[in-house]
Design an enzyme around this catalytic site. Structure first.
Site, mmCIF file in Angstrom:
data_model
loop_
_atom_site.group_PDB
_atom_site.id
_atom_site.type_symbol
_atom_site.label_atom_id
_atom_site.label_comp_id
_atom_site.label_asym_id
_atom_site.label_seq_id
_atom_site.Cartn_x
_atom_site.Cartn_y
_atom_site.Cartn_z
ATOM 1 N N LYS A 9 0.887 -1.126 -0.130
ATOM 2 C CA LYS A 9 -0.120 -0.034 -0.098
ATOM 3 C C LYS A 9 0.760 1.338 -0.066
ATOM 4 C CE LYS A 9 0.703 1.382 4.320
ATOM 5 N NZ LYS A 9 1.710 2.586 4.838
ATOM 6 N N PRO A 91 9.606 -4.466 -0.004
ATOM 7 C CA PRO A 91 10.689 -4.076 0.827
ATOM 8 C C PRO A 91 10.111 -4.097 2.343
ATOM 9 C CG PRO A 91 10.481 -2.492 -0.717
ATOM 10 C CD PRO A 91 9.243 -3.459 -1.010
ATOM 11 N N LEU A 96 5.386 0.519 3.420
ATOM 12 C CA LEU A 96 4.688 0.012 2.291
ATOM 13 C C LEU A 96 3.588 -1.202 2.862
ATOM 14 C CD1 LEU A 96 7.426 -0.298 -0.371
ATOM 15 C CD2 LEU A 96 5.471 1.281 -0.385
ATOM 16 N N GLY A 97 3.613 -1.300 4.071
ATOM 17 C CA GLY A 97 2.394 -2.415 4.689
ATOM 18 C C GLY A 97 2.718 -3.809 4.369
ATOM 19 N N SER A 100 1.914 -6.240 7.240
ATOM 20 C CA SER A 100 0.336 -5.920 7.482
ATOM 21 C C SER A 100 -0.466 -6.696 6.301
ATOM 22 C CB SER A 100 -0.211 -4.623 7.602
ATOM 23 O OG SER A 100 0.435 -3.727 8.421
ATOM 24 N N ASP A 133 -2.577 -1.220 10.050
ATOM 25 C CA ASP A 133 -2.776 -1.090 8.773
ATOM 26 C C ASP A 133 -3.266 -2.432 8.170
ATOM 27 O OD1 ASP A 133 -1.458 1.129 8.761
ATOM 28 O OD2 ASP A 133 0.487 0.457 8.037
HETATM 29 O O1 C5P Z 1 -0.376 -1.096 14.963
HETATM 30 P P1 C5P Z 1 1.050 -1.404 14.253
HETATM 31 O O2 C5P Z 1 1.419 -2.470 15.268
HETATM 32 O O3 C5P Z 1 1.111 -1.625 13.227
HETATM 33 O O4 C5P Z 1 1.806 -0.020 15.018
HETATM 34 C C1 C5P Z 1 3.127 -0.076 15.232
HETATM 35 C C2 C5P Z 1 3.688 1.221 15.945
HETATM 36 O O5 C5P Z 1 3.406 2.319 15.206
HETATM 37 C C3 C5P Z 1 2.706 1.306 17.219
HETATM 38 O O6 C5P Z 1 3.424 0.808 18.197
HETATM 39 C C4 C5P Z 1 2.960 2.879 17.320
HETATM 40 O O7 C5P Z 1 4.178 3.100 17.961
HETATM 41 C C5 C5P Z 1 3.050 3.421 16.042
HETATM 42 N N1 C5P Z 1 1.583 4.119 15.550
HETATM 43 C C6 C5P Z 1 1.016 4.981 16.118
HETATM 44 N N2 C5P Z 1 -0.089 5.564 15.458
HETATM 45 C C7 C5P Z 1 -0.754 4.821 14.654
HETATM 46 C C8 C5P Z 1 -0.279 3.545 14.031
HETATM 47 C C9 C5P Z 1 0.924 2.967 14.612
HETATM 48 O O8 C5P Z 1 1.821 5.753 16.817
HETATM 49 N N3 C5P Z 1 -1.935 5.196 14.489
#
Ligand code: C5P
Length: 275
Positions: A9, A91, A96-97, A100, A133
């Site tokens: 993404k 990568p 780029l997700g 996720s 994501d």
């Molecule tokens: O949700 P995910 O595990 O992908 O997020 C990774 C990290 O990115 C979180 O631990 C947080 O530090 C940060 N994050 C954030 N706000 C978001 C998404 C991610 O602060 N909306």
């Protein structure tokens, strides 16, 4: 056995609204899937197994794919073991997700393998528990995402675009980029304005990413790369998510040393099938 693509993404715009009390940030972002894809095969097995052709990707239970499979089993009470083979093209630490997308694809894949016991809407609601994501990938491929990113509103496809994804050496960790963000001094904008512009097909000037400033502060060479890509004549050059990949729109061809440049296109799916 089923074989699925797992797309990357990009964020056509990404606005950080505020830092939440839970340490996460509240976002308003236009997400777009692209045809830069990993490939995943999933088969029923007697024992769980995950193999990947990229030596640096951990395949142990910390991989988001296992988080997805475990959530599926917990919620459904089904105990199917799976053999998953993953071929990586997206990568890592690129914004780029990829991780996720792999988790979303595994969730869709195990459900498909078992003849769809769970609705897509329900899978999408579980996706938010895996990562911010993940839910996006259950959209049409174009979606306006809010909350932590897990509140997803599917949109009609935007007009087709060829882009270049440019990934320098070195990655950035998402939590680190958010930590560096100056959340007290965010520009105040109405995210519905750029959203309306994209939907009306007049997106010029509506590409932005509030995570560029902290990412450039952590890795100043990113700013040089962006400037050099702009000087090559691209109309838009924007960091995707927390970086370090950029996407570029326009008719130029990236010519920068020590970076990988990959052509890609916007990608959408019909809601009855995967990408
Ligand atoms: O949700 P995910 O595990 O992908 O997020 C990774 C990290 O990115 C979180 O631990 C947080 O530090 C940060 N994050 C954030 N706000 C978001 C998404 C991610 O602060 N909306």
């Amino acid at each position: 056995m089923i074989q699925l693509i797992s797309p990357a993404k990009i964020n056509l715009f990404l606005q950080v609204l505020r830092r939440g009390h839970d340490g996460y940030h509240e976002l308003a972002s236009l997400f777009q899937a692209i045809d830069l894809c990993d490939t995943m095969t999933i088969a029923q097995a007697t024992q769980d197994k995950l193999q990947c052709d990229h030596p640096e990707l951990p395949t142990d239970r910390t991989n988001l794919i296992w988080k997805a499979i475990d959530i599926f089993r917990q919620k459904t009470g089904l105990s199917t073991a799976v053999d998953i083979q993953l071929s990586k093209k997206i990568p890592m630490e690129a914004g780029l997700g990829g991780g996720s997308s792999n988790a979303a694809t595994a969730l869709w894949g195990i459900n498909a393998l078992l003849d769809y016991p769970v609705s897509t809407i329900e899978l999408q609601s579980w996706a938010g528990e895996i990562g911010s994501d993940v839910a996006f990938f259950f959209s049409s491929g174009t979606a306006y995402c809010t909350g932590r990113g897990e509140k997803v509103r599917s949109l009609p496809p935007l007009s087709a675009q060829k882009i270049w994804v440019v990934k320098p050496q070195g990655g950035l960790s998402t939590p680190l980029v958010y930590k560096k963000l100056d959340a007290a001094n965010l520009p105040s904008r109405d995210p519905l304005k750029p959203l309306a512009a994209f939907l009306a097909g007049s997106s010029k000037g509506s590409f932005f990413n509030d995570l560029e400033a902290p990412a450039f502060a952590l890795m100043p060479s990113l700013l040089d790369l962006r400037n050099s890509l702009k000087a090559q004549g691209f109309e838009e050059v924007l960091l995707s998510g927390s970086g370090t990949a950029f996407f570029c729109l326009g008719n130029a061809i990236p010519a920068v040393e020590a970076v990988t440049a990959m052509p890609a296109h916007y990608l959408n799916r019909s809601l009855a099938s995967w990408y």
